[in-house]
Design a protein around this motif. Structure first.
Motif, PDB file in Angstrom:
ATOM      1  N   GLU A  78     -18.560  -3.988  -7.817  1.00 29.37           N
ATOM      2  CA  GLU A  78     -17.112  -3.830  -7.912  1.00 29.37           C
ATOM      3  C   GLU A  78     -16.502  -4.744  -8.970  1.00 29.37           C
ATOM      4  OE1 GLU A  78     -15.284  -1.631  -6.631  1.00 29.37           O
ATOM      5  OE2 GLU A  78     -16.632  -0.749  -5.141  1.00 29.37           O
ATOM      6  N   GLU A  88       0.787  -1.247   0.000  1.00 29.68           N
ATOM      7  CA  GLU A  88       0.000   0.000   0.000  1.00 29.68           C
ATOM      8  C   GLU A  88       0.815   1.293   0.000  1.00 29.68           C
ATOM      9  OE1 GLU A  88      -2.956  -0.280   3.087  1.00 29.68           O
ATOM     10  OE2 GLU A  88      -4.112  -1.796   1.997  1.00 29.68           O
ATOM     11  N   ARG A 139       0.163   3.325  -3.327  1.00 33.13           N
ATOM     12  CA  ARG A 139      -1.162   3.947  -3.291  1.00 33.13           C
ATOM     13  C   ARG A 139      -1.173   5.159  -2.362  1.00 33.13           C
ATOM     14  NH1 ARG A 139      -5.649   1.074   0.142  1.00 33.13           N
ATOM     15  NH2 ARG A 139      -4.379   2.166   1.692  1.00 33.13           N
ATOM     16  N   GLY A 192     -12.624  -5.664 -11.055  1.00 32.32           N
ATOM     17  CA  GLY A 192     -11.177  -5.586 -10.954  1.00 32.32           C
ATOM     18  C   GLY A 192     -10.552  -6.806 -11.584  1.00 32.32           C
ATOM     19  N   SER A 249       1.607  -3.307  -3.771  1.00 35.00           N
ATOM     20  CA  SER A 249       0.235  -3.800  -3.844  1.00 35.00           C
ATOM     21  C   SER A 249      -0.641  -2.877  -2.998  1.00 35.00           C
ATOM     22  CB  SER A 249       0.138  -5.232  -3.317  1.00 35.00           C
ATOM     23  OG  SER A 249      -1.198  -5.687  -3.307  1.00 35.00           O
ATOM     24  N   PRO A 250      -1.699  -2.285  -3.561  1.00 29.62           N
ATOM     25  CA  PRO A 250      -2.159  -2.509  -4.934  1.00 29.62           C
ATOM     26  C   PRO A 250      -1.310  -1.741  -5.942  1.00 29.62           C
ATOM     27  CG  PRO A 250      -3.527  -0.849  -3.878  1.00 29.62           C
ATOM     28  CD  PRO A 250      -2.574  -1.359  -2.819  1.00 29.62           C
ATOM     29  N   PHE A 289      -8.264  -9.177  -6.856  1.00 29.62           N
ATOM     30  CA  PHE A 289      -8.529  -8.567  -5.552  1.00 29.62           C
ATOM     31  C   PHE A 289      -7.606  -9.212  -4.521  1.00 29.62           C
ATOM     32  CE2 PHE A 289     -12.258  -7.682  -8.017  1.00 29.62           C
ATOM     33  CZ  PHE A 289     -12.595  -6.388  -7.652  1.00 29.62           C
ATOM     34  N   ARG A 301      -6.258  -4.943  -6.636  1.00 27.49           N
ATOM     35  CA  ARG A 301      -7.015  -3.975  -5.859  1.00 27.49           C
ATOM     36  C   ARG A 301      -7.083  -4.379  -4.389  1.00 27.49           C
ATOM     37  NH1 ARG A 301     -12.680  -2.107  -7.815  1.00 27.49           N
ATOM     38  NH2 ARG A 301     -12.061  -0.463  -6.354  1.00 27.49           N
ATOM     39  N   HIS A 302      -7.078  -3.366  -3.518  1.00 29.98           N
ATOM     40  CA  HIS A 302      -7.423  -3.523  -2.102  1.00 29.98           C
ATOM     41  C   HIS A 302      -8.757  -2.810  -1.929  1.00 29.98           C
ATOM     42  CE1 HIS A 302      -3.014  -4.143  -0.540  1.00 29.98           C
ATOM     43  NE2 HIS A 302      -3.314  -4.907  -1.581  1.00 29.98           N
ATOM     44  N   LEU A 303      -9.801  -3.568  -1.703  1.00 27.97           N
ATOM     45  CA  LEU A 303     -11.159  -3.006  -1.710  1.00 27.97           C
ATOM     46  C   LEU A 303     -11.667  -2.860  -0.285  1.00 27.97           C
ATOM     47  CD1 LEU A 303     -13.618  -2.080  -3.314  1.00 27.97           C
ATOM     48  CD2 LEU A 303     -14.389  -4.452  -3.364  1.00 27.97           C
ATOM     49  N   ASP A 307      -5.055   0.665  -7.556  1.00 31.01           N
ATOM     50  CA  ASP A 307      -6.456   0.269  -7.356  1.00 31.01           C
ATOM     51  C   ASP A 307      -7.304   0.481  -8.607  1.00 31.01           C
ATOM     52  OD1 ASP A 307      -7.092  -1.048  -4.981  1.00 31.01           O
ATOM     53  OD2 ASP A 307      -7.041   0.790  -3.813  1.00 31.01           O
TER      54      ASP A 307
END
Length: 582
Positions: A257, A181, A184, A259, A224-225, A262, A239-241, A232
């Motif tokens: 959603e 992360e 992001r 992607g 990641s993501p 995930f 993706r981190h949702l 994302d």
């Protein structure tokens, strides 16, 4: 220092395959270094032979993001791993073995070792090799900006070199990821405050160069993501949702959603009641006690439990029922997400749930608690990850029936759709023949639920496969034939048009008694009317695990469920089994 290259010629070797795809073949490799005919150093390791590619190619949805093993595209099904204890010396090898066995038994094929944790003990990776669990390995950087000076980078590269050299021999490791992360969050800071991205060269230049040198077959991504224009991005990368659950949105929003992969999403539920009895004093076993709230490290985590519980069930004050109903919500949330993204194959090619395990007795996103006692979600996810499964999912026009096939062979089946009322009556019925191509999804039918349900507060729809009844034998956790077998009695999906708090559920009499079959211990379960969220436990033994649980049952249904010991997975008989229901 000198380097020696040794090339071994193996004709037609058995390859290492992920769990559920093939056998994870391993070889014993013994290397000895001698001087003047005398050995001076020897190492031995079990190795696997496989090729791995992390495919990121342009397509008509954007850019793909999936793993290809030995030339075969694999849909990743798994969870995130955190350290198994807050005090790492307490984690014995048998804990790693059992927790990874629970992942394999839940039909998972991938574990992501999260960057906020540690490089795990060698026993962890050896067990992943043996079970065929692919490992996505983060370097240990997460959720922060790190120093960008030469001293820090030199230290980071020394650590990474040691980790790569130690772990690159494991066939289970299919991806190295620079951090969790940070890309992001750095992008958010850049846009908001023009903050420079400290450490970018480490993750985008030095670490991938080091990985290519030490582990040339390793796949690598910087963070990641990761995505396209921004992390994302639903069109590429992973993706981190978290707008669902953390963003206070309820789980039906999963259906909105999209992607490519995930790698984080989740829903919380408390640990099992037996675990709370060990962790909390009797006066603290209340949904709003201070001690219970402090056993949840998310800000307003307990408040979210209440919010989503109230959306689906009538909120109880009694503690153990509060726990069970909260677990029911978590299980159905994750089950819906898994069904939805599996039906998006090949657009979506991976779902890794946050999280598999826990490091202390707590309310969290885990599938089993600190004592390795599965929550209801473990069973929902296990059923959702079946190699062949059926899903009922709402659409703009009605209700869609999907068949999901991860196997390399076609799946020929007859699907039966039926409407039931909560008193046990049967209404509309339809049978549909189907053939699903290998490694694909079939949208079989779309129906109008209003035409099937005379009273939505009393009626529901069930889809199953005719003639697909198969129970578990209850063999030990190391028995691959049991791990590969479908959980329960074959694929089945329920659909309710109103939440359980509005469903007029009858007073079902659910009976359970210990019964041995074929030399394996288990219990026989019966119900006279439809019963939902049926939870089995043993009043005398909190460490008795039922190999199927959190069940929705039809009127007159009878189930035999095998029982094992939680710590070992070995067969164990029930002493005083009982059943709860919604």
């Amino acid at each position: 220092a000198s380097e020696v290259e040794l090339i071994l010629d193996l004709s037609d070797p058995a390859l290492w395959w992920p769990h559920g795809v093939g056998e994870p073949a391993l070889y014993d490799l013994d290397l000895a270094l001698s001087r003047d005919g005398k050995p001076v150093h020897r190492i031995g390791e079990r190795i696997g032979l496989r090729t791995v590619e992390w495919v990121q190619e342009k397509d008509h949805w954007g850019r793909s993001f999936f793993v290809r093993i030995n030339g075969r595209d694999v849909f990743a099904k798994g969870a995130n791993w955190i350290p198994a204890d807050s005090f790492l010396p307490r984690v014995a090898p048998e804990i790693h073995r059992r927790q990874l066995a629970l992942a394999a038994e839940a039909e998972m094929n991938m574990i992501r070792v999260w960057g906020g944790g540690v490089y795990e003990d060698p026993a962890f990776y050896r067990e992943a090799d043996r079970l065929g669990l692919m490992v996505w390995q983060d370097f240990p950087y997460a959720c922060a900006l790190y120093p960008d000076d030469g001293e820090f980078r030199a230290n980071a590269l020394r650590e990474a070199e040691s980790a790569l050299a130690r772990l690159c021999r494991h066939p289970s490791i299919v991806l190295w990821c620079g951090n969790n992360e940070i890309e992001r969050d750095a992008e958010k800071l850049r846009r908001a405050f023009k903050t420079p991205f400290l450490g970018r060269s480490l993750w985008h230049e030095q670490l991938p160069d080091l990985a290519r040198r030490i582990a040339p077959d390793a796949a690598y991504i910087p963070s990641s993501p990761i995505g396209g224009e921004t992390p994302d991005d639903p069109r590429e990368g992973d993706r981190h949702l978290w707008r669902i659950w953390s963003g206070w949105r309820d789980y039906p929003v999963y259906l909105e959603e999209e992607g490519r992969f995930f790698s984080e999403f989740g829903f919380q539920a408390p640990a099992n009641p037996a675990t709370w009895r060990e962790a909390l004093a009797p006066e603290d076993r209340h949904p709003q006690s201070l001690a219970f709230e402090r056993h949840n490290k998310q800000i307003e985590g307990t408040e979210r439990i209440f919010r989503f519980l109230a959306a689906h069930h009538r909120v109880p004050a009694e503690f153990e029922r509060f726990v069970r109903l909260s677990q029911d919500v978590q299980g159905r949330a994750l089950g819906l997400a898994v069904d939805h993204w599996r039906r998006r194959r090949p657009r979506t090619m991976g779902v890794l749930i946050w999280q598999l395990n826990d490091c202390w007795p707590v309310t969290s996103w885990s599938l089993f608690d600190y004592r390795m006692r599965p929550k209801a979600a473990w069973y929902h996810v296990r059923r959702g990850f079946r190699p062949r499964n059926i899903a009922l999912l709402p659409s703009a026009k009605g209700l869609e029936v999907h068949l999901l096939n991860d196997e390399a062979d076609p799946w020929r089946a007859e699907v039966r759709l039926r409407a039931f009322d909560t008193g046990g009556g049967v209404g509309e019925e339809m049978k549909l023949p189907a053939e699903v191509p290998p490694e694909s999804v079939l949208r079989l039918a779309e129906i109008d639920p209003e035409a099937w349900l005379p009273d939505p507060e009393r009626w529901f729809i069930v889809a199953d496969i005719t003639g697909a009844a198969e129970s578990l034998t209850g063999a030990g956790a190391g028995d691959d034939s049991r791990l590969r077998r479908e959980a329960g009695y074959g694929p089945r999906a329920f659909w309710f048009s109103v939440p359980f708090k509005h469903l007029r559920i009858g007073e079902a009499a659910v009976m359970v008694e210990a019964e041995e079959r074929g030399g394996s211990p288990g219990v026989l379960l019966r119900t006279d009317r439809p019963a939902f969220g049926v939870w089995l436990e043993d009043e005398e033994n909190p460490d008795l695990m039922f190999l199927d649980n959190a069940l929705d049952l039809l009127a007159g249904e009878e189930r035999w469920v095998a029982t094992v010991a939680v710590p070992t997975g070995e067969p164990m008989a029930a002493r005083r089994p009982r059943a709860h229901r919604i």
